[in-house]
Design a protein around this motif. Structure first.
Motif, PDB file in Angstrom:
ATOM      1  N   VAL A  45      47.617  40.706  44.935  1.00  0.00           N
ATOM      2  CA  VAL A  45      46.850  41.270  43.822  1.00  0.00           C
ATOM      3  C   VAL A  45      45.387  40.859  43.909  1.00  0.00           C
ATOM      4  O   VAL A  45      44.480  41.674  43.674  1.00  0.00           O
ATOM      5  N   TRP A  46      45.128  39.584  44.274  1.00  0.00           N
ATOM      6  CA  TRP A  46      43.744  39.122  44.359  1.00  0.00           C
ATOM      7  C   TRP A  46      43.000  39.859  45.466  1.00  0.00           C
ATOM      8  O   TRP A  46      41.819  40.213  45.320  1.00  0.00           O
ATOM      9  N   ALA A  47      43.654  40.100  46.583  1.00  0.00           N
ATOM     10  CA  ALA A  47      43.015  40.832  47.674  1.00  0.00           C
ATOM     11  C   ALA A  47      42.726  42.273  47.270  1.00  0.00           C
ATOM     12  O   ALA A  47      41.641  42.807  47.540  1.00  0.00           O
ATOM     13  N   PHE A  48      43.676  42.906  46.594  1.00  0.00           N
ATOM     14  CA  PHE A  48      43.518  44.294  46.172  1.00  0.00           C
ATOM     15  C   PHE A  48      42.396  44.431  45.148  1.00  0.00           C
ATOM     16  O   PHE A  48      41.502  45.278  45.284  1.00  0.00           O
ATOM     17  N   VAL A  49      42.432  43.581  44.117  1.00  0.00           N
ATOM     18  CA  VAL A  49      41.408  43.639  43.069  1.00  0.00           C
ATOM     19  C   VAL A  49      40.038  43.289  43.638  1.00  0.00           C
ATOM     20  O   VAL A  49      39.019  43.912  43.278  1.00  0.00           O
ATOM     21  N   GLY A  50      39.983  42.296  44.523  1.00  0.00           N
ATOM     22  CA  GLY A  50      38.709  41.911  45.122  1.00  0.00           C
ATOM     23  C   GLY A  50      38.084  43.039  45.918  1.00  0.00           C
ATOM     24  O   GLY A  50      36.872  43.284  45.831  1.00  0.00           O
TER      25      GLY A  50
END
Length: 633
Positions: free
Chosen positions: A198-203
């Motif tokens: 999720v952090w990679a996608f949102v970033g």
């Protein structure tokens, strides 16, 4: 039976603890550090300055005053609903139309609320979003207690409110882009702590939204690589392939959403093309760049940048040298100190490089605004080194005290009118240069004494260094104290904004192929002042209106008394329409003079009435708008 009496027994136990000193300490100890204080303290520190500015200004704080680019955002907020296909195509063809994310949010706020409350919701949302993400980054890089102090200072610093140090550029896109760029940085830090897709996608999505809004943030990309490298250093188990896949997927998703929004608002699927073309032209020849000597002496915010640079360099050099000479393993505190220092210095280097290529990223406060956020985190490094010596109570009291002190100072020491800010800066142009040098020397000296161990009270020294950097932020630019008592009482930003928004609607409905000339007499005022207040100049209102919706290109705008009309502007064949703004008592006289002058032309020029509008402006009556079509012979 025991289960039913349990709640009452807990109440009795709680009441008994309140009656004893040890019991009260136990209760406060349980409360401190809980999720309640984790949420309440930042909420209070963010809301206090916003409420204070709002009440003290009669609600005028959140509204634009002057400028050009900020008003051009408004034509997108309003034009999406009222413009025809021709104007929508024009709006999307301009490079500013590429900022579809920002324009969609503005459109939504004005769709759901009135012009007044839509503006307040939009601007306060962007500011709060920036402050929240800033706090989370500071909490991750430093500690929660230091983050609270930095949040307290950032929330009451005017230079972070309205996208520029005068807090007059609220509808400029920098705040929107900055919030998403900070979010992408936070995602990188979270990945370094524990990887989650999720952090990679949102970033990835946040980075695309930020860069599509302004390419100036490309100057900060090398610094983001430093944060990513630190994430790999602290978390050796990051799956590189999954990080790349989900990061790119997020970027693609963000790009797709923006493209769909562009199509939904009448624009092209390839919404980024106009901005890419503009960037290529600016790289070849940027018409807004000025010489170094013309901007540095009046750029007071550079005092803050220099002070933060001094702290970052000292911290980086001392910590690295100490680590190499002592032979000891770096502590987490020292590793984070190196990261924050390097992050800021590389961010500054990116801006310096862009400036050296002719891009005006440092010489204007509404672009260098992006650099102030990491500078605030650097300001917390001296305190971070001695944070273990500070009590929780001291930190909480310090945060609130600093916020109140700076708010009161801004109330007492100020320039008269935030619109006259640039004139004030030039009048005091020798002051910022001397001040920048003095503050930088003081900060460097105190930091060296602190790190050399010459100051026994290390906690106090840390506070002094941080306080010195913050003082550079607030006092290095006289406009930071611009919100004077007279401005609070007399500022007409809210009234001007609502009037401009209302008058823009009929102009945005006009055929985009025609160029309009906006004109109004100097007296009487279009927007009446409050009792004992100076009159808001009409040229400011007509200039803002022109950038909002008067024409397909930047319109020729003039303000003069009816006897001083520059008729040459009217007879210009490039001008197809004439928009007259006036009150009842002068509009007839103005029209008579214009028609008489047109009849004296050889051959004569004629006018056709397109439409008239009347806008209620309070007890002084209505403001009239007459739109005439010019028929050139």
């Amino acid at each position: 039976m025991n289960t039913s009496t349990r709640p009452s027994s807990r109440v009795n136990e709680f009441a008994s603890n309140l009656r004893s000193r040890n019991g009260r300490r136990e209760i406060l100890g349980a409360w401190h550090g809980s999720k309640h204080t984790t949420l309440v303290a930042p909420f209070f520190l963010i809301c206090l300055p916003l409420v204070w500015f709002g009440i003290a200004s009669n609600g005028n704080w959140f509204f634009d005053q002057g400028g050009a680019d900020n008003w051009q955002s408004l034509r997108y907020f309003l034009g999406f609903d009222v413009a025809d296909d021709g104007r929508l195509q024009y709006l999307s063809s301009d490079y500013k139309g590429s900022r579809i994310g920002w324009h969609s949010l503005g459109w939504l706020c004005f769709k759901l609320f009135s012009y007044e409350y839509g503006q307040i919701v939009l601007t306060s949302t962007i500011l709060i979003a920036n402050l929240v993400v800033f706090y989370l980054i500071a909490k991750q890089l430093l500690t929660r207690r230091i983050a609270l102090i930095l949040l307290a200072l950032a929330a009451c610093y005017p230079g972070l409110h309205g996208n520029n140090l005068a807090a007059t550029f609220w509808n400029y896109h920098a705040g929107f882009a900055n919030a998403f760029f900070l979010l992408s940085t936070l995602c990188l830090l979270r990945i370094g702590k524990q990887f989650h897709w999720v952090w990679a996608f949102v970033g990835g999505a946040a980075a695309v939204v930020a860069l599509s809004t302004t390419f100036a943030l490309a100057a900060l990309l090398p610094a983001s690589l430093i944060v990513l490298a630190y994430a790999f250093f602290t978390n050796r188990q990051i799956p590189i392939l999954r990080l790349a896949i989900f990061g790119l997927a997020g970027a693609a998703a963000g790009l797709a959403v923006l493209a769909l929004l562009s199509v939904a608002f009448g624009g092209p699927l390839n919404f980024m093309e106009p901005q890419l073309n503009f960037v290529m032209r600016a790289l070849d020849d940027n018409p807004w760049t000025v010489a170094f000597d013309d901007w540095f002496s009046i750029a007071g915010w550079i005092g803050f940048v220099l002070a933060a640079t001094a702290i970052a360099m000292i911290m980086l050099i001392v910590v690295v040298v100490w680590g190499l000479t002592s032979g000891r393993q770096f502590s987490e505190t020292n590793r984070k100190t190196v990261l924050v220092s390097a992050w800021y210095l590389i961010s500054l280097a990116g801006f310096v490089y862009f400036e050296s290529t002719g891009q005006n990223v440092l010489q204007v406060d509404y672009i260098s605004y992006h650099l102030i956020w990491p500078a605030f985190i650097v300001a917390g490094l001296p305190m971070f080194q001695v944070e273990h010596r500070l009590s929780d109570r001291l930190v909480s009291l310090l945060a609130i005290a600093l916020q109140l002190v700076f708010l009161v100072t801004m109330y007492l020491v100020s320039v008269h009118d935030r619109y006259e800010l640039q004139g004030v800066i030039r009048d005091f142009s020798p002051f910022p240069a001397v001040f920048k040098l003095a503050v930088t020397i003081a900060v460097i000296t105190t930091a060296l004494l602190l790190l050399a161990g010459a100051i026994r009270q290390r906690a106090l020294a840390g506070l002094l260094v941080t306080g010195g950097v913050m003082f550079a932020a607030l006092a290095g630019y006289p406009g930071s104290y611009q919100y004077s008592r007279s401005t609070m009482a007399c500022n007409n930003s809210k009234e001007e904004f609502v009037a401009i928004a209302e008058m823009s609607i009929p102009l945005l409905k006009l055929d985009v192929s025609s160029v309009s000339l906006v004109w109004s007499p100097v007296e009487p005022a279009l927007i009446s002042p409050r009792p004992s207040c100076s009159v808001a100049p009409n040229y400011r209102l007509t200039n803002s209106l022109g950038h909002t919706g008067a024409a397909s290109v930047y319109p020729a705008i003039t303000t003069a008394s009816p006897s001083e009309i520059d008729f040459d502007l009217l007879w210009n064949r490039d001008v197809n329409r004439f928009v007259l703004l006036a009150r009842n008592e002068v509009i007839i006289e103005s029209l008579r003079k214009i028609i008489a002058a047109a009849g004296e032309r050889s051959p004569p020029v004629s006018f056709n009435l397109i439409e008239t509008h009347s806008f209620d402006t309070g007890p002084d009556g209505s403001l009239n708008m007459i739109i005439l079509e010019i028929e050139h012979p």
